[in-house]
Motif scaffolding. Structure first.
Motif, PDB file in Angstrom:
ATOM      1  N   ILE A 166      37.050  45.241  53.664  1.00  0.00           N
ATOM      2  CA  ILE A 166      37.802  44.195  53.532  1.00  0.00           C
ATOM      3  C   ILE A 166      37.119  42.753  52.714  1.00  0.00           C
ATOM      4  O   ILE A 166      37.561  42.177  52.015  1.00  0.00           O
ATOM      5  N   MET A 201      45.605  42.358  52.755  1.00  0.00           N
ATOM      6  CA  MET A 201      44.990  41.758  51.774  1.00  0.00           C
ATOM      7  C   MET A 201      45.781  41.663  50.334  1.00  0.00           C
ATOM      8  O   MET A 201      45.577  40.788  49.498  1.00  0.00           O
ATOM      9  N   LYS A 202      46.059  43.018  50.092  1.00  0.00           N
ATOM     10  CA  LYS A 202      46.993  42.860  48.936  1.00  0.00           C
ATOM     11  C   LYS A 202      47.983  41.930  48.660  1.00  0.00           C
ATOM     12  O   LYS A 202      48.202  41.351  47.729  1.00  0.00           O
ATOM     13  N   ASN A 256      48.030  39.211  50.256  1.00  0.00           N
ATOM     14  CA  ASN A 256      47.505  37.894  50.117  1.00  0.00           C
ATOM     15  C   ASN A 256      46.995  37.679  48.630  1.00  0.00           C
ATOM     16  O   ASN A 256      46.179  36.767  48.734  1.00  0.00           O
ATOM     17  N   SER A 298      37.947  41.461  49.110  1.00  0.00           N
ATOM     18  CA  SER A 298      38.501  39.724  49.196  1.00  0.00           C
ATOM     19  C   SER A 298      37.664  39.028  47.858  1.00  0.00           C
ATOM     20  O   SER A 298      38.090  37.862  47.636  1.00  0.00           O
ATOM     21  N   ARG A 299      36.619  39.807  47.420  1.00  0.00           N
ATOM     22  CA  ARG A 299      35.925  39.346  46.367  1.00  0.00           C
ATOM     23  C   ARG A 299      36.819  38.984  44.986  1.00  0.00           C
ATOM     24  O   ARG A 299      37.383  39.994  44.718  1.00  0.00           O
ATOM     25  N   SER A 300      36.816  38.131  44.333  1.00  0.00           N
ATOM     26  CA  SER A 300      37.262  37.918  42.968  1.00  0.00           C
ATOM     27  C   SER A 300      36.626  38.935  42.053  1.00  0.00           C
ATOM     28  O   SER A 300      35.480  39.125  42.036  1.00  0.00           O
ATOM     29  N   ASP A 342      41.799  41.687  59.848  1.00  0.00           N
ATOM     30  CA  ASP A 342      42.760  42.092  58.819  1.00  0.00           C
ATOM     31  C   ASP A 342      43.018  43.378  58.570  1.00  0.00           C
ATOM     32  O   ASP A 342      42.229  44.151  59.174  1.00  0.00           O
ATOM     33  N   SER A 383      44.784  40.075  46.916  1.00  0.00           N
ATOM     34  CA  SER A 383      43.593  40.728  46.549  1.00  0.00           C
ATOM     35  C   SER A 383      44.087  41.954  45.621  1.00  0.00           C
ATOM     36  O   SER A 383      45.126  42.336  46.052  1.00  0.00           O
TER      37      SER A 383
END
Ligand code: SF4
Lengths: 85, 372
Positions: free
Chosen positions: B76, B105-106, B108, B80-82, B100, B110
């Protein structure tokens, strides 16, 4: 997770010698899988596929023999059951 | 479907359960190691087809379940990193980390993508050279060679933006850990057919001898499982402890040599932590030095994450077969598939989730599930 599904090879693509691919029929659904790890497979063979890779060829004769024996025993069992009833 | 339907045939199922009944003279406990088999057993109500003397214990063979919480948190953190595209098999996406899961994450924003094969992840890396593509490499020996070849392929194609988060676990060390534990109740094993498709069954011969325990390589359909149980019971009744191969339509003694070669090229064996069990010596794979550039943990410095499991969870005992899922006080109340407290509830192949989905101790009518 470790699910692998049996399917029948319907065509083989040898154009990439590092990753030989095949089209495989899984009960009507056709998908591509890599057959790189199987040396002697041909069209019509059944293979077992996991995550896009064929892991092994299915020994058709052995499999059919097991089922044939079980079927025969099942028939006998049915006959016994109907006698008892 | 050929090689599936005939192994669900009710007539053959009846023949096998009758044969088991005829030979059994006393109680025996047999563990199926693989979560796929646990799933079949609960789905088709196999336990209801067995004489009372036979107890089936459900083993730790679900890689999704035994992946430690901290490894999910690492995934996770990376996702979450760009600039990262995080790829995974579908069943890992729903597994909750401590806060999470990958699927949320997706939602949100990512870039998390489900792939069918790790080669799809390599393709994504090739098409997105400005992004770092990570593949969550989980699984037993069945999946490990497939995941290994993704790294070989990435190297061959000169990709600098592909890496794997390696979390592989191995079956024989887990069997050894179970058999050597003091409270071991297991008298026979059904070994996982697809793991053995790759590895063969040679590795299990010394284990069967050392612990005087029969090990039967078994497939995944109801007929396979019942036949595997029949072969195990026969050995137990006759006082034998051998490795036998029920799944001989697919498994050979030495396995798939090419796949094993890929494993040797790419991975080193290391100690690994199993969720719910703890660290088992030499029970996992890590990338070899020569493939370090493809190791997500080296590329993304996520540090060490320590996580504690819920004190209510008795996963350790469930995974060892000393307790059944429905003996846990949290089962179905505080712990459900949507809100799992522990490892065996996180995937449908985990014992607690399988019990939950198919009704605890509910007597399933085999006829409704098995093809007549
Ligand atoms: S039901 Fe939940 S809390 Fe209980 S052992 Fe299973 S996973 Fe752990």
């Amino acid at each position: 997770m470790c699910l692998a599904v049996p399917g029948k090879i319907i065509s083989i693509d040898n154009s990439n010698s590092e990753l030989r691919m095949a089209k495989i029929n899984f009960g009507g659904i056709i998908k591509e899988a890599c057959i790189q790890w199987l040396d002697d497979v041909t069209i019509g063979d059944y293979v077992i596929v996991h995550a896009g890779f064929a892991l092994n060829k299915i020994a058709t004769e052995e499999a059919e023999e097991t089922i044939r024996i079980l079927n025969e025993m099942g028939d006998l069992l049915d006959k016994e059951d109907s006698k008892e009833n | 479907m050929k090689f599936v339907d005939e192994y669900r045939d009710i007539k053959s199922v009846k023949v096998l359960s009758k044969q088991i009944e005829e030979i059994v003279t006393r109680p025996w406990s047999i563990m199926e190691i693989c979560g796929g088999q646990t799933h079949t057993i609960l789905k088709y109500g196999i336990e209801e087809l067995l004489p009372k003397q036979i107890t089936l214990l459900h083993g730790p063979g679900c890689p999704v379940c035994v992946t430690p919480l901290e490894q999910i948190d690492k995934a996770i953190a990376i996702a979450s990193r760009s600039g990262v595209i995080f790829t995974s098999f579908g069943d890992m996406l729903r597994v909750p980390g401590s806060k999470d899961d990958l699927l949320s994450m997706k939602a949100n924003g990512s870039d998390v993508r489900m792939v069918y094969s790790p080669l799809d992840a390599v393709k994504i890396a090739e098409e997105n050279k400005d992004k770092k593509v990570v593949f969550f490499a989980v699984g037993f020996e069945t999946t490990a060679p497939v995941n290994a070849i993704s790294v070989v392929e990435a190297k061959r194609r000169g990709l600098k933006n592909f890496s794997i988060l390696c979390s592989h676990v191995l079956v024989p060390p887990a069997i050894e850990a179970l058999l050597s534990s003091e409270d071991c109740m297991i008298q026979g094993f059904l070994a996982a057919g697809h793991v053995c498709t790759v590895m063969g069954y040679e590795q299990y011969i010394p284990l069967a001898e050392k612990y005087r325990t029969p090990i039967v390589v078994t497939g995944f359909e109801p007929v396979d499982i019942l036949q595997g149980i029949l072969m195990s019971v026969k050995q137990l009744e006759e006082g034998r402890f051998e490795v036998e191969n029920q799944y001989n339509r697919v498994v050979t003694k030495s396995g798939n040599q090419s796949a094993k070669k890929v494993l040797d090229t790419v991975f080193d064996t290391i100690d690994r932590k199993w969720r719910g069990i703890g660290t088992i010596p030499k029970s996992g794979y890590a990338l070899k030095k020569s493939f370090q550039d493809f190791d997500s943990e080296k590329i993304f410095d996520v540090g060490t994450i320590e996580q504690n499991e819920s004190p209510l969870c008795i996963a350790g005992e469930v995974l060892k077969g000393t307790k059944k899922p429905n003996e846990c006080s949290a089962f179905g109340v505080l712990c459900k598939p949507e809100i799992p407290l522990g490892a065996p509830m996180v995937s449908t192949e985990g014992a607690c989730a399988a019990y939950f989905h198919y009704g605890k101790n509910k007597s399933l009518n085999a006829n409704s599930e098995i093809r007549v």
